[in-house]
Write a protein that holds these residues in place. Sequence first.
Motif, short mmCIF file in Angstrom:
data_model
loop_
_atom_site.label_atom_id
_atom_site.label_comp_id
_atom_site.label_asym_id
_atom_site.label_seq_id
_atom_site.Cartn_x
_atom_site.Cartn_y
_atom_site.Cartn_z
N ASP A 4 -67.57 23.72 -54.65
CA ASP A 4 -67.82 24.28 -53.06
C ASP A 4 -69.24 24.48 -53.05
O ASP A 4 -70.16 24.24 -52.27
N ALA A 5 -69.87 25.26 -54.14
CA ALA A 5 -71.14 25.57 -54.15
C ALA A 5 -72.03 24.29 -54.24
O ALA A 5 -73.09 24.37 -53.38
N GLU A 6 -71.77 23.22 -54.90
CA GLU A 6 -72.79 22.15 -54.91
C GLU A 6 -72.41 21.53 -53.52
O GLU A 6 -73.73 20.94 -53.18
N LYS A 7 -71.17 21.38 -53.04
CA LYS A 7 -71.45 20.78 -51.65
C LYS A 7 -72.29 21.66 -50.74
O LYS A 7 -72.81 21.19 -49.94
N ALA A 8 -72.29 22.91 -50.80
CA ALA A 8 -73.00 23.64 -49.68
C ALA A 8 -74.61 23.47 -50.08
O ALA A 8 -75.34 23.34 -49.20
N ALA A 9 -74.91 23.24 -51.41
CA ALA A 9 -76.44 23.06 -51.78
C ALA A 9 -76.89 21.90 -51.05
O ALA A 9 -78.08 21.67 -50.44
N LYS A 10 -75.84 20.90 -51.20
CA LYS A 10 -76.23 19.67 -50.70
C LYS A 10 -76.39 19.66 -49.09
O LYS A 10 -77.42 19.13 -48.67
N VAL A 11 -75.55 20.45 -48.45
CA VAL A 11 -75.75 20.34 -47.08
C VAL A 11 -76.87 21.29 -46.64
O VAL A 11 -77.64 20.77 -45.84
N ALA A 12 -77.19 22.16 -47.38
CA ALA A 12 -78.45 22.89 -47.18
C ALA A 12 -79.82 22.16 -47.29
O ALA A 12 -80.90 22.20 -46.58
N ALA A 13 -79.69 21.23 -48.47
CA ALA A 13 -80.85 20.55 -48.64
C ALA A 13 -81.13 19.58 -47.55
O ALA A 13 -82.18 19.12 -47.12
N ILE A 14 -80.07 19.01 -47.06
CA ILE A 14 -80.26 18.03 -45.91
C ILE A 14 -80.74 18.50 -44.69
O ILE A 14 -81.63 18.03 -44.02
N GLN A 15 -80.34 19.78 -44.38
CA GLN A 15 -80.77 20.36 -43.33
C GLN A 15 -82.32 20.87 -43.40
O GLN A 15 -83.18 20.44 -42.36
N ALA A 16 -82.85 21.09 -44.63
CA ALA A 16 -84.08 21.58 -44.72
C ALA A 16 -84.88 20.34 -44.68
O ALA A 16 -86.14 20.28 -43.94
N ALA A 17 -84.52 18.95 -45.17
CA ALA A 17 -85.31 18.11 -45.09
C ALA A 17 -85.27 17.53 -43.48
O ALA A 17 -86.42 17.00 -43.05
N MET A 18 -84.23 17.74 -42.80
CA MET A 18 -84.45 17.35 -41.30
C MET A 18 -85.49 18.42 -40.56
O MET A 18 -86.07 17.90 -39.75
N GLU A 19 -85.48 19.53 -40.87
CA GLU A 19 -86.45 20.47 -40.37
C GLU A 19 -87.85 19.98 -40.76
O GLU A 19 -88.88 20.02 -40.01
N ARG A 20 -88.17 19.62 -41.82
CA ARG A 20 -89.34 19.17 -42.30
C ARG A 20 -89.77 17.88 -41.57
O ARG A 20 -91.12 17.79 -41.03
N ALA A 21 -88.98 16.90 -41.40
CA ALA A 21 -89.34 15.58 -40.71
C ALA A 21 -89.67 16.04 -39.13
O ALA A 21 -90.71 15.51 -38.69
N LYS A 22 -88.83 17.07 -38.68
CA LYS A 22 -89.09 17.38 -37.33
C LYS A 22 -90.58 18.12 -37.17
O LYS A 22 -91.43 17.77 -36.08
N ALA A 23 -90.93 19.02 -38.14
CA ALA A 23 -92.12 19.57 -38.16
C ALA A 23 -93.15 18.41 -38.09
O ALA A 23 -94.50 18.50 -37.55
N GLN A 24 -93.06 17.47 -39.08
CA GLN A 24 -94.05 16.36 -39.22
C GLN A 24 -94.25 15.60 -37.92
O GLN A 24 -95.31 15.38 -37.63
N ARG A 25 -93.11 15.38 -37.30
CA ARG A 25 -93.48 14.54 -35.98
C ARG A 25 -94.34 15.41 -35.16
O ARG A 25 -94.89 14.81 -34.21
N ALA A 26 -93.85 16.75 -34.90
CA ALA A 26 -94.51 17.61 -34.00
C ALA A 26 -96.21 17.56 -34.39
O ALA A 26 -97.12 17.70 -33.47
N ALA A 27 -96.33 17.75 -35.63
CA ALA A 27 -97.78 17.62 -35.99
C ALA A 27 -98.50 16.44 -35.80
O ALA A 27 -99.85 16.34 -35.74
N ALA A 28 -97.87 15.24 -35.72
CA ALA A 28 -98.38 13.97 -35.56
C ALA A 28 -98.61 13.56 -34.25
O ALA A 28 -99.30 12.59 -33.83
#
Length: 568
Positions: free
Chosen positions: A501-525
């Motif tokens: 369960d912990a491994e699965k939660a970690a994967k979900v958190a990593a995916i959400q963080a990546a999505m936030e970073r991509a959003k920020a990059q689009r806004a900066a461009a």
Amino acid sequence: MPMNLFTFKGGVKPPTHKTQSVGLPIAVAPLPSRLVVPLHQSIGGTPQPVVAAGDKVLKGQLIGEADGWISAAVHAPTSGTVLEVGPHVQPHPSGLDAPCVVIAPDGQDRWIERQPFDHAAASPDEIRRYLQRSGVVGLGGAVFPTHGKLTPAKSMVMAELVINGAECEPFITCDDLLMRERADDVVRGIGIFRDLLQPRKVLIGIEDNKPQAVAAMRAAVATAGEDFAVIEVPTLYPAGGAKQLIRVLTGKEVPAAKRSTDLGVQCFNVATAYTAWRAIAHGEPVVSRLVTVAGNVRQARNYEVAIGAPMDEVLALAGPQPDTDGIVMGGPMMGFLVPDGRAPVVKATNCLIAHSARLFPPKAPEMPCIRCGACAEVCPHELQPFELYWFARAKNFGKTQEYALFDCIECGCCSYVCPSRIPLVHYFRFAKSEIWAREREKNAADEAKARYEFKQFRDEREKTEKTEKLAKAAAAQTARKATESNAAATDTPPAAATAADAEKAAKVAAIQAAMERAKAQRAAAQPKNTDHLTPEQQRTTAEIEARRVAAQQVDPTPAVPPASENKE
């Protein structure tokens, strides 16, 4: 006491030829060099052999065991050695062989250990079984197992017990001599039958041409203190038939579809009563019988003959004339020429007649039926023999049965009176044999059909059972896999489950963080050169936008040339 007698329809009066064989007392025939004892000597099942080649046997020893209730045992007629058990000629018109036990006599004629049977202390069923084991059958000609006839009908009280001493057929005198010389034992045997059947009356019928037998039987009845009625009946063939004698003595007419016991009457021959008494009082099974030897011989006489003795050797005792050309078993009315003189004497053999053309002239050729009706007038069963003849000759066996073919007792009265010299009885026997053969074929076909249908049913059943078995196996395998999966999930340790369960939660958190970073990059461009414009820059930008809008309002679709201009 005088008794009113009745009559039956038909009948004839052929020459009796009886005086020739009653002048001398009964003699005992010597043993032949070998005895051929048929296993099947009565109506019913064929007895099964209980001896084999090489066995030593004693007189009266069981050699054939009864096969079923309607069957009677067969015994060794003398002591000796069994030579073989196999097919041998039998006294039958067909000339076919039958299973026999061949015995070589040792000349000592040694009996088995004989013990009287205490019938007074035995039950009726025990007495009947004892008579079956002793081989007692009807010796009047029908050879029906006696124990079967001694079972009273449950639905009818036995009114009359009829004892047949009529002996109506020409030449035959064995019953006459038996009653003259052994009347006491005959009466004692009748007493056994009376005790088993419990009739209201016992009637002994004897033809009036046997005065000495009548006197002997009356004396024996008086000595025994019995109330049996000895009655003289008119001499008329076939008064010795069971149904005819019952009609004469009681007035009861037995219908074709019923037995005499259904009317409260039972009938036995005097010789049958005698052998039953010998079996019970002396422990002697049926190993011999009285036989009249007459016809074309020098000295006709009655002999006590061992069962299985060759007929030609018995006939030789009476001195057959040189022109003798065959042996008739039975009387001239119902008997037949035996196919081979070596055929053995059996329980049904009451008479042997030396045949010759002088005594029995050959009949003239058969002529067409003239429809005179003489055969119908003499038929004791009131049949239409001429109708039966036409249908039998045409092989229309269905019609012969409609005209009651099987009511015919083959007495020969019709053949005796036929002016066209038609052997009517031969046609009737032929028709009966054909019907029996076809019935056997039909039964065999029905049995084969039943076997085939059962095989099909069995195959279908096996196929269905196999399908059901496979389905059950597949369902069981599926259930087993599901159970194993559930067991594997249930058996996972808690620590392992938490780590997963912990491994699965970690994967979900990593995916959400990546999505936030991509959003920020689009806004900066996004371009930012439109921010903080001067008034001149703003005016220039507005003019450019106005021209762009005006350009979008113009139809961008190119003009289509006229149709004529597009022709090739």
